[in-house]
Write a protein that holds these residues in place. Structure first.
Motif, short mmCIF file in Angstrom:
data_model
loop_
_atom_site.label_atom_id
_atom_site.label_comp_id
_atom_site.label_asym_id
_atom_site.label_seq_id
_atom_site.Cartn_x
_atom_site.Cartn_y
_atom_site.Cartn_z
N VAL A 1 9.64 -2.64 -0.28
CA VAL A 1 9.09 -1.98 -1.23
C VAL A 1 9.53 -0.66 -1.40
N LEU A 2 10.02 0.23 -0.18
CA LEU A 2 10.48 1.49 -0.52
C LEU A 2 11.91 1.76 -0.73
N GLY A 3 12.68 0.59 -0.71
CA GLY A 3 14.08 0.57 -1.14
C GLY A 3 15.05 1.36 -0.01
N MET A 4 14.59 1.14 1.43
CA MET A 4 15.43 2.05 2.41
C MET A 4 15.72 1.21 3.57
N GLY A 5 16.36 1.52 4.46
CA GLY A 5 16.49 0.96 5.66
C GLY A 5 15.78 1.33 6.95
N ILE A 6 15.81 0.73 7.89
CA ILE A 6 14.73 0.85 9.05
C ILE A 6 15.63 1.37 9.92
N HIS A 7 14.90 2.46 10.68
CA HIS A 7 15.76 3.07 11.94
C HIS A 7 14.89 2.61 12.98
N THR A 8 15.51 2.13 14.28
CA THR A 8 15.08 1.54 15.52
C THR A 8 14.83 2.60 16.35
N ASP A 9 13.38 2.94 16.94
CA ASP A 9 13.28 4.00 17.79
C ASP A 9 12.64 3.54 18.92
N ASP A 10 13.21 3.38 20.09
CA ASP A 10 12.69 2.67 21.51
C ASP A 10 11.39 3.62 21.83
N ASP A 11 11.31 4.70 21.26
CA ASP A 11 9.84 5.51 21.90
C ASP A 11 8.79 4.75 21.06
N LEU A 12 8.89 3.91 20.07
CA LEU A 12 7.71 3.08 19.37
C LEU A 12 7.57 1.78 20.09
N ILE A 13 8.14 1.61 21.40
CA ILE A 13 7.96 0.10 21.83
C ILE A 13 6.70 -0.03 22.27
N GLU A 14 6.30 -1.42 22.71
CA GLU A 14 5.17 -1.57 23.32
C GLU A 14 5.06 -1.11 24.63
N SER A 15 3.63 -0.90 25.13
CA SER A 15 3.66 -0.45 26.48
C SER A 15 4.03 -1.38 27.76
N ASP A 16 4.74 -1.12 28.67
CA ASP A 16 5.22 -1.92 29.64
C ASP A 16 3.64 -2.46 30.49
N ASN A 17 4.02 -3.89 30.98
CA ASN A 17 2.87 -4.26 31.54
C ASN A 17 3.22 -5.47 32.54
N VAL A 18 2.86 -5.36 34.02
CA VAL A 18 3.30 -6.24 34.90
C VAL A 18 2.97 -7.62 34.53
N PHE A 19 1.79 -7.92 33.69
CA PHE A 19 1.07 -9.17 33.45
C PHE A 19 1.83 -9.85 32.39
N GLU A 20 3.05 -9.33 31.75
CA GLU A 20 3.54 -9.83 30.66
C GLU A 20 3.88 -11.45 30.93
N SER B 1 0.85 -1.26 0.15
CA SER B 1 0.08 0.18 0.14
C SER B 1 0.94 1.37 0.04
N PHE B 2 2.08 1.25 0.47
CA PHE B 2 2.91 2.19 0.30
C PHE B 2 3.79 2.43 -0.98
N LYS B 3 3.63 1.57 -1.97
CA LYS B 3 4.25 1.30 -3.22
C LYS B 3 3.73 2.89 -4.04
N GLY B 4 5.04 3.58 -4.31
CA GLY B 4 4.80 4.90 -4.97
C GLY B 4 4.55 5.97 -4.15
N HIS B 5 4.53 5.88 -2.65
CA HIS B 5 4.49 6.96 -1.69
C HIS B 5 5.82 7.77 -1.66
N ASP B 6 5.89 8.92 -1.32
CA ASP B 6 7.10 9.73 -1.15
C ASP B 6 7.78 9.74 0.26
N VAL B 7 7.87 8.35 0.70
CA VAL B 7 8.34 8.07 2.00
C VAL B 7 9.88 8.38 2.27
N THR B 8 10.45 9.03 3.07
CA THR B 8 11.83 9.47 3.12
C THR B 8 12.50 8.83 4.44
N TYR B 9 11.76 8.39 5.48
CA TYR B 9 11.93 7.84 6.69
C TYR B 9 11.22 6.75 7.36
#
Length: 205
Positions: free
Chosen positions: A74-93, A47-55
């Protein structure tokens, strides 16, 4: 696709996870996409094919990185890892929390269930929102005038959705609109959010 004066930040939820024991996996390592989840990720990537994605950035957890991988292809680019995007912490894991075999019925768990508005069992809603806002702002600045894709998890994305709609962060989880491999798109004029949209490219898989 973004116009010359517009920046779009797409928030993608990861695809289905292989979880035969039906555990609340949270931030635990070792939970990968199922074969269906891989198909979902591939469909959303197209679905992102042809989009102007730069990040492109993703949560460090395996399921998010695996969802981002076909988007990167699809975009021909690398992946940045951002810890701010991580799942929420939960004591019931690691526990089963739904159905007849839910381990939340045991009194030893109840001390973590005293305040659903914070919530008392995990990372506070306002802290989840704050780090998601940081991630979105970083992406917007990196992709100024173009588009960015951030792969994250349901609750962090829902926090952004509720915030931009002016809704209270505490909510009924059954009312969330953030399906697997869905895309929540935030449209900015400069640093001002002007509109948003929601799509499910992988619907039906």
């Amino acid at each position: 696709m973004a116009g010359s004066n517009e920046t779009v930040v797409h928030l993608v939820r990861h695809g289905e996870v292989h979880n035969p024991k039906k555990l609340l996996y949270g931030r635990l390592p070792g939970f990968h996409l199922s074969s269906r989840g891989q198909s979902m990720a591939a469909r959303t990537a197209v679905s992102f094919k042809g989009h102007d994605v730069t990040y492109l950035a993703a949560s460090p957890l395996e399921r998010a990185q695996e969802t981002a991988a076909p988007i990167a292809d699809v975009l021909g680019m690398g992946i940045h890892t951002d810890d701010d995007l991580i799942e929420s912490d939960n004591v019931f894991e690691g526990l089963r929390t739904k159905g007849l075999r839910s381990q939340l019925v045991h009194p030893v768990r109840w001390r973590h269930m005293t305040n659903p508005f914070e919530p008392s069992w995990g990372e506070p809603y306002d802290e989840i929102l704050q780090r998601m806002e940081r991630a979105v702002d970083k992406a917007r600045r990196h992709a100024q005038g173009h588009e960015a894709v951030l792969v994250s998890h349901q609750l962090p994305i829902v926090m952004m959705q509720r915030s931009i709609q002016g809704k209270r962060l505490p909510h009924n989880p059954t009312k969330r609109q953030c399906e697997l491999a869905s895309v929540t798109s935030l449209m900015f004029d400069g640093d001002r959010l002007v509109s948003w949209s929601y799509d499910e490219p992988a619907r039906g898989i």
